[in-house]
Design a protein around this motif. Structure first.
Motif, PDB file in Angstrom:
ATOM      1  N   SER A 159       6.764  32.785  -4.088  1.00 10.33           N
ATOM      2  CA  SER A 159       7.604  33.464  -5.065  1.00 10.33           C
ATOM      3  C   SER A 159       9.059  33.327  -4.641  1.00 10.33           C
ATOM      4  CB  SER A 159       7.227  34.939  -5.171  1.00 10.33           C
ATOM      5  OG  SER A 159       7.550  35.619  -3.960  1.00 10.33           O
ATOM      6  N   LEU A 160       9.948  33.390  -5.620  1.00 11.13           N
ATOM      7  CA  LEU A 160      11.371  33.274  -5.330  1.00 11.13           C
ATOM      8  C   LEU A 160      11.831  34.414  -4.417  1.00 11.13           C
ATOM      9  CD1 LEU A 160      14.046  31.845  -5.774  1.00 11.13           C
ATOM     10  CD2 LEU A 160      14.338  33.162  -7.897  1.00 11.13           C
ATOM     11  N   SER A 161      11.278  35.594  -4.635  1.00  6.88           N
ATOM     12  CA  SER A 161      11.672  36.734  -3.796  1.00  6.88           C
ATOM     13  C   SER A 161      11.284  36.512  -2.341  1.00  6.88           C
ATOM     14  CB  SER A 161      11.032  38.020  -4.328  1.00  6.88           C
ATOM     15  OG  SER A 161       9.616  37.913  -4.331  1.00  6.88           O
ATOM     16  N   LYS A 202      13.798  34.109  -0.858  1.00  3.06           N
ATOM     17  CA  LYS A 202      15.107  34.745  -0.653  1.00  3.06           C
ATOM     18  C   LYS A 202      15.099  35.641   0.579  1.00  3.06           C
ATOM     19  CE  LYS A 202      17.128  34.681  -5.289  1.00  3.06           C
ATOM     20  NZ  LYS A 202      17.657  35.495  -6.405  1.00  3.06           N
ATOM     21  N   VAL A 203      14.006  36.364   0.773  1.00  4.62           N
ATOM     22  CA  VAL A 203      13.917  37.210   1.965  1.00  4.62           C
ATOM     23  C   VAL A 203      13.897  36.343   3.224  1.00  4.62           C
ATOM     24  CG1 VAL A 203      12.430  38.797   3.240  1.00  4.62           C
ATOM     25  CG2 VAL A 203      12.795  39.131   0.782  1.00  4.62           C
ATOM     26  N   ALA A 204      13.149  35.231   3.170  1.00  2.00           N
ATOM     27  CA  ALA A 204      13.016  34.367   4.345  1.00  2.00           C
ATOM     28  C   ALA A 204      14.333  33.713   4.735  1.00  2.00           C
ATOM     29  CB  ALA A 204      11.965  33.298   4.079  1.00  2.00           C
ATOM     30  N   THR A 205      15.181  33.400   3.735  1.00  2.00           N
ATOM     31  CA  THR A 205      16.438  32.682   4.004  1.00  2.00           C
ATOM     32  C   THR A 205      17.664  33.581   3.914  1.00  2.00           C
ATOM     33  OG1 THR A 205      16.645  32.057   1.667  1.00  2.00           O
ATOM     34  CG2 THR A 205      15.447  30.537   3.107  1.00  2.00           C
ATOM     35  N   LEU A 243       9.100  33.397   7.504  1.00  2.00           N
ATOM     36  CA  LEU A 243       8.210  34.199   6.670  1.00  2.00           C
ATOM     37  C   LEU A 243       7.841  35.493   7.385  1.00  2.00           C
ATOM     38  CD1 LEU A 243       5.854  31.346   5.409  1.00  2.00           C
ATOM     39  CD2 LEU A 243       7.822  32.353   4.225  1.00  2.00           C
ATOM     40  N   ASN A 244       7.206  36.380   6.652  1.00  2.56           N
ATOM     41  CA  ASN A 244       6.829  37.674   7.226  1.00  2.56           C
ATOM     42  C   ASN A 244       5.896  37.541   8.418  1.00  2.56           C
ATOM     43  OD1 ASN A 244       8.368  39.104   5.386  1.00  2.56           O
ATOM     44  ND2 ASN A 244       6.693  39.311   3.909  1.00  2.56           N
ATOM     45  N   ASN A 245       5.090  36.465   8.431  1.00  4.31           N
ATOM     46  CA  ASN A 245       4.165  36.265   9.549  1.00  4.31           C
ATOM     47  C   ASN A 245       4.833  35.603  10.749  1.00  4.31           C
ATOM     48  OD1 ASN A 245       4.518  33.643   8.698  1.00  4.31           O
ATOM     49  ND2 ASN A 245       2.392  33.336   8.050  1.00  4.31           N
TER      50      ASN A 245
END
Length: 686
Positions: A348-350, A353-356, A378-380
Motif C-alpha cells: 500500500s502507498l501508506s 510512505k512510512v518506510a521511506t 518495513l515494520n518487520n
C-alpha cells in the motif's frame, strides 16, 4: 502469413460467427497460467497432446448441460471446468469451448494450466487435484479509481462484512456460490460481491479457500472499490457496479430482509430445461466438429511454430481488465500473480510512505533517468529500496508493467530481486531488495571511492555481470534482451556482488528468434550498439556490445560518455572504445588500465580482458561473441581471435563540424528516438 496462422484465424472467425449467430459474445478473458513445461520427445509429446484433446472435448460437450464438470484420461491427465453459477447454459457452453481452445493454444507444452474468464474457469494437470483446495497460483486485480463518496475505511469494512457473509452462505450450499450487495450509508450507491468454489471440494474446504483470499485482500487491494482474486479452486469478486445475473435473492449485511434483484432470469421448469438441453446439444454439433478440426490442424503443426507468438503470454502478464458486464477496471488497473515459486507483494502507498519517511531527502539513495530511488525499512525491520517513477518520466505504465512481469519470474544471484510494487493514484513504485553499496557507478566514477574496487572485486563484478547476462540470453525460461545495461544499472550488495537491475526496457524473444527491430529506441547513449541506436535493430549481440563498453569502463575506471583526451584534435573525437582500440593496436594496452590496478593485478589477465572487451564492441553484431563464449574466454587462457575495429568515434554518426554537440560534459544521456520514423535524431534527457 503462414498457413498455420491462416487456419487458426479461420477457426476463430468461424467460432465468432457462430457465437454471434446464437446471440452470445466471446467470453471476457482475464488471465491464464501455464506451469511445468513438458520434458518430452516426439512420442511422449504426441501422447500428451492426444490425452489433452481427449480431455478437453468431453469437458466442452458437458458444458451444454452442466455448469461444473470434472474428467480424467486414465491416470495421466485430469481436468475440470466451472462456469459462474448465474450465467446461462449458452454462455457457459461458449465460454468453455473458448477456454478449451485457448488453453491448448497458450499452454501447448505445459503439463499443468489454468485459464480464467469472467464467465468460466478451466484447468488441467497431470497431477490428480480433485478435492484439494488450492489458492496458488493466485491472480489478483483491482481498480485504483477510488474517487467515491465513502471513506476508504468505511468502504473496506462494509466490503469485509458483505464478503464474509457471502462466504458463510456459499459454504452452506451445494452450489458453493453466493452473490449479494449492500447500500452505502447515504443510499445513493450499491456495492456488489460474488464468491464461488469448484464443486469437487467440500463445504469446509470452500470456506477455508475463500477466507484465505479475503485475508489476501488486506494487503493487495481491499481498500479499492473494485477487485477480484482468482485461484484454481475458488474466486471472490467485489465491485461498485453489478456484474452478475442473480438466480437468488440478495442479502444485505445491513438488514435481515432479502433484497430482490430488479431483474433476473425466470427459472425454467424441468420439461423446459430438458427441451433446452436437447436444443443446446444440437447447437453444439457444429462447434464441436470445428473444435476437433482445429485440434487436428494445431497438433499437426511443428512444435516451434505452435509455440511462436505464445511464449510472451506464458510469462506473468500485467493485463488491464476490459469492460465486464457493467463493471470495469481503469486503464491503470493492475493484475498480479502469486504462485508456489514466489510471491510478488502489493504494498500500500501508506506502507511505503512510512518506510521511506514520506520519500524524504534523508532516505534518497540517488536519481535515475526514470525517477529517484529511496531507502526504506518495513515494520518487520527488512530494508528495501523503492524506485519511485517520476510523474514526468517516460517510463509509463507499460514499462512499469514490463519490469514487474519480467523480474518477477527471473531467479539468479546476479539479478536484483523484486519484492513487490505499488500502483496507487498517480504513484508507480517498485520495491527491491536493498543493495547496501548502491550502483557500480557510485564507486567506479568517484575519484575517492574507486580505490575500493581492487582487482579481485572488479574481477568478481565483471564475471557476475557476464553470468547474469548469459542467464537472460540462454539459461532462463525466456530469452530476454536487457537493452539498457550500464554501470548505474548494476547494483552491489554488501559483499560487492553485482546484480543487474532495471528491466523497464527489456524485451522477450521467442525461442527461435534472432533479432528484432523497433521504432522506439530507448536506452543510454554510449552503451547502445550502433545498429540499435541508428536502425532500431537489437538482439543478444546488442547486450554484448553494452557489456563490452561496461567491461572497458571497469578496467579503465573511466566513463565512455564524457571521456576526454586533452591532446585530441578537432578531427579526432574519441570515445573510450576508440581510445582502447588505438592503444591496443599500438601495443600500449597497459596505459588503458586504471592506475590503481597497474601494480596490483595480474597484468597478463588484465590485458587479456581488455582484448575480450574489444571483441564485444566490434561494429558488426555477427563478429561479437555470445555471453556464454565471453564467460569461457574470461576463465581460460586459450588464444583469442583478433578483434575488428569498433565504431571509432561519435563523428561516425554526427557531423563533427558542428558546435551543437559536445561529449566533454560528464553526464549520462538517456535517449528515446524521435517520432519521425525517417529521422535519426534523438531527444536527449540530461
Amino acid at each position: 502469413m503462414s498457413r498455420s496462422l491462416n487456419s487458426r484465424t479461420l477457426f476463430l472467425i468461424l467460432i465468432s460467427t457462430m457465437l454471434m449467430k446464437h446471440g452470445n459474445s466471446m467470453p471476457t478473458y482475464n488471465y491464464h497460467d501455464c506451469k511445468d513445461p513438458l520434458l518430452e520427445n516426439a512420442t511422449t509429446g504426441a501422447i500428451f497432446q492426444s490425452d489433452l484433446t481427449s480431455l478437453l472435448s468431453p469437458l466442452s460437450l458437458a458444458a451444454s448441460s452442466k455448469s461444473f464438470h470434472k474428467a480424467n484420461v486414465s491416470t495421466r491427465l485430469y481436468g475440470l471446468f466451472l462456469c459462474r453459477a448465474d450465467v446461462s447454459q449458452d454462455t457457459c457452453k461458449n465460454c468453455t469451448i473458448t477456454a478449451s481452445i485457448e488453453i491448448k493454444s497458450k499452454c501447448a507444452s505445459n503439463s499443468s494450466a489454468v485459464i480464467w474468464y469472467d464467465e468460466c474457469m478451466l484447468r488441467y494437470s497431470k497431477e490428480q487435484f480433485f478435492g484439494v483446495a488450492q489458492t496458488k497460483p493466485l491472480v489478483f486485480a483491482w481498480n485504483i479509481d477510488d474517487n467515491n463518496s465513502t471513506s476508504p475505511t468505511e468502504t473496506h469494512l462494509n466490503a469485509q462484512a458483505l464478503m464474509y457473509q457471502l462466504i458463510e452462505q456459499a459454504s452452506s450450499r451445494d452450489m458453493l456460490f453466493s452473490v449479494g450487495k449492500y447500500t452505502v450509508n447515504d443510499g445513493s450507491e450499491d456495492r456488489y460481491g460474488l464468491v464461488q468454489c469448484t464443486r469437487d471440494i467440500n463445504r469446509s474446504s470452500c470456506a477455508s479457500c475463500l477466507s484465505k483470499l479475503m485475508e489476501r485482500t488486506k494487503t493487495c487491494c481491499g481498500h479499492s472499490v473494485g477487485w477480484r482474486l482468482l485461484a484454481p479452486t475458488c474466486t471472490i469478486r467485489y465491485e461498485k457496479d453489478i456484474f452478475y445475473d442473480s438466480l437468488e435473492p440478495l442479502v444485505s449485511p445491513n438488514t435481515s430482509k432479502p433484497i430482490l434483484p430488479s431483474k433476473g432470469p425466470i427459472l425454467p421448469s424441468k420439461d423446459n430445461r430438458n427441451r433446452t438441453a436437447k436444443l443446446l446439444i444440437l447447437h453444439m454439433v457444429i462447434p464441436i466438429a470445428v473444435f476437433m478440426l482445429f485440434c487436428l490442424i494445431w497438433s499437426a503443426q511443428p512444435k516451434e511454430r505452435r509455440n511462436q507468438g505464445e511464449q510472451l503470454t506464458n510469462l506473468i502478464q500485467v493485463n488491464n481488465l476490459k469492460s465486464s458486464s457493467r463493471s470495469y477496471f481503469k486503464d491503470q488497473g493492475m493484475i498480479a500473480l502469486e504462485d508456489n515459486k514466489g510471491e510478488i507483494q502489493c504494498f500500500s502507498l501508506s506502507t511505503i510512505k512510512v518506510a521511506t519517511n514520506s520519500f524524504s531527502d534523508d532516505t534518497k539513495l540517488g536519481e535515475g533517468g526514470f525517477g529517484p530511488v529511496f531507502k526504506g525499512k518495513l515494520n518487520n525491520g527488512k530494508e528495501i529500496a523503492v524506485k519511485r517513477l517520476s510523474f514526468k518520466s517516460r517510463q509509463g505504465i507499460e514499462e512499469f508493467k514490463n519490469e514487474v512481469t519480467l523480474i518477477a519470474k527471473l531467479q539468479h544471484k546476479n539479478l536484483v530481486r523484486l519484492l513487490g510494487c505499488c500502483l496507487d493514484r498517480n504513484e508507480k513504485l517498485l520495491v527491491y531488495e536493498y543493495m547496501a553499496n548502491t550502483g557500480l557507478d557510485a564507486f567506479l566514477f568517484d575519484q575517492n571511492k574507486r580505490g575500493k574496487l581492487d582487482w579481485p572485486k572488479r574481477e568478481k563484478i565483471i564475471n557476475g555481470i557476464a553470468r547474469g547476462l548469459s542467464y537472460l540470453h540462454e539459461d532462463s525460461r525466456l530469452k530476454i534482451i536487457h537493452r539498457d545495461l550500464k554501470a548505474s544499472n548494476v547494483l552491489l550488495d554488501q559483499d560487492m556482488n553485482p546484480k543487474i537491475s532495471d528491466f523497464g526496457t527489456a524485451r522477450i524473444f521467442y525461442s527461435d528468434q534472432i533479432e528484432a527491430s523497433t521504432e522506439r529506441v530507448v536506452g543510454t547513449y554510449g552503451y547502445m550498439a550502433p545498429e540499435y541506436a541508428l536502425e532500431g535493430s537489437f538482439s543478444v549481440k546488442s547486450d554484448v556490445y553494452s557489456f563490452g563498453v561496461l567491461m572497458l569502463e571497469i578496467l579503465s575506471g573511466r566513463k565512455n560518455i564524457g571521456f576526454f583526451q586533452p591532446e585530441r584534435r578537432r578531427d579526432q573525437t574519441l570515445t573510450l572504445i576508440s581510445y582502447a582500440w588505438r592503444l591496443w593496436s599500438e601495443g600500449k594496452e597497459l596505459e588503458f588500465l586504471d592506475h590503481v590496478l597497474v601494480n596490483a593485478c595480474p597484468i597478463n589477465v588484465a590485458l587479456r580482458w581488455i582484448h575480450i572487451g574489444l571483441l564485444c564492441v566490434q561494429e558488426r553484431p555477427k563478429d561479437r561473441p555470445t555471453m556464454s563464449s565471453v564467460i569461457l574466454m574470461l576463465g581460460s587462457t586459450t588464444a583469442l581471435p583478433l578483434p575488428l575495429a569498433p565504431p571509432f568515434s561519435l563523428s561516425n554518426y554526427y557531423d563533427n563540424t558542428s558546435d551543437e554537440f559536445s561529449i566533454t560534459e560528464e553526464k549520462e544521456e538517456e535517449v528515446e528516438e524521435g517520432e519521425d520514423d525517417n529521422s535519426n535524431s534523438f531527444s536527449v534527457k540530461l
